[in-house]
Enzyme design. Structure first.
Site, PDB file in Angstrom:
ATOM      1  CB  THR A   1      48.482  43.729  41.130  1.00 40.62           C
ATOM      2  OG1 THR A   1      47.396  43.051  40.835  1.00 40.62           O
ATOM      3  CG2 THR A   1      49.150  44.435  40.859  1.00 40.62           C
TER       4      THR A   1
ATOM      5  CE  LYS B   1      44.035  44.143  40.196  1.00 41.63           C
ATOM      6  NZ  LYS B   1      44.613  42.744  40.663  1.00 41.63           N
TER       7      LYS B   1
END
Length: 273
Positions: free
Chosen positions: A98, A173
């Site tokens: 991420t 995300k």
């Protein structure tokens, strides 16, 4: 160049989430190449039939599909700088870390120049879901790259979604994780409020879990003996809230999510709010 029908896969970032993802790829019948800074990390993977690469560059030369699940933007950049010099045209680079959406946009442009297909594909669900093959995988990139990666991703994915161009997976995300952090922050505040009103905290937890205020985040929070028991998860959520703030800038939306999550994240990490 047309990718091979059965790609030789590789993985870098064999931690609590990346490790089970790599194992699922191997269990799915794919040849697997692995690399890690600490050789002992590779031992269980080699024992199951994976090949240990001596370097990032060696891994990149051998693989048709490379998955990366390292910690942050700096780690991804360091690894990709080595990979992009050696990966073959037609191979695929998948970023499961991420990181900032714009970092993925820049990586996608570099991959296009080199003839390498690219996806940002961060995941949600943790190590347990990775081991069970039920991760949610959020993908950004070209449709061709998504279709190329799909059979490999399906070895560890329960939900697999193509959301748009490069960076779209990262956007999804960080929004998802910022909402998780905010919901845990609201759970923290709600139970404090119940206690201030004279309601037993444990009784309030059981009541809310069976009532309209329940949520996945509340159930996670309710299992904690104390916020600091979530210190590791809170650090990761805090990083993702920071990524969303950086992406949105000085927007009211970012401020609202930040305020909702702040007290809980700081308490979980042992900081004063």
């Amino acid at each position: 160049m047309t990718p091979p029908a059965r790609p030789r896969t590789a993985f870098i970032g064999l931690g609590s989430q990346g490790g089970p993802m790599a194992q699922r790829m191997r269990a799915g019948g794919y040849d697997l190449i692995v690399w890690a800074r600490r050789p002992e990390t590779l031992e269980p993977f080699v024992a199951e039939g994976a090949v240990a690469a001596a370097s990032v560059a060696e891994l990149g030369v051998m693989a048709d599909h490379v998955g990366i699940c390292v910690v942050d933007d700096a780690d991804v950049a360091e690894i990709c700088d080595q990979l992009l010099q050696v990966m073959r045209p037609g191979s695929l680079l998948a970023i499961h870390s991420t990181i900032l959406p714009e970092s993925c946009e820049m990586l996608a442009a570099r991959c296009t120049e080199a003839g390498i297909n690219f996806l940002d594909a961060p995941v949600s669900g943790g190590g347990g879901a990775a081991a069970a093959g039920t991760l949610t995988v959020m993908c950004g990139g070209e449709c061709e790259a998504f279709e190329q990666a799909k059979p490999v991703f399906e070895t560890f994915a329960g939900t697999l979604v193509h959301l748009g161009d490069a960076g779209a997976g990262q956007c999804a995300k960080i929004v998802n994780n910022a909402l998780m952090a905010a919901n845990m922050g609201l759970a923290h505040a709600a139970l404090d409020a119940a206690e201030m009103l004279g309601i037993d905290r444990d009784a309030a937890k059981e009541l809310i879990k069976a009532s309209s205020g329940r949520s996945f985040a509340f159930e996670v929070y309710a299992r904690l003996p104390h916020p600091t028991a979530f210190a590791h998860g809170a650090a990761l959520l805090s990083k993702d809230v920071d990524l969303l703030r950086a992406s949105l800038g000085k927007s009211q939306i970012a401020t609202e999510l930040d305020m909702a999550s702040g007290a809980f994240l700081n308490a979980a990490m042992g900081e004063q709010f």
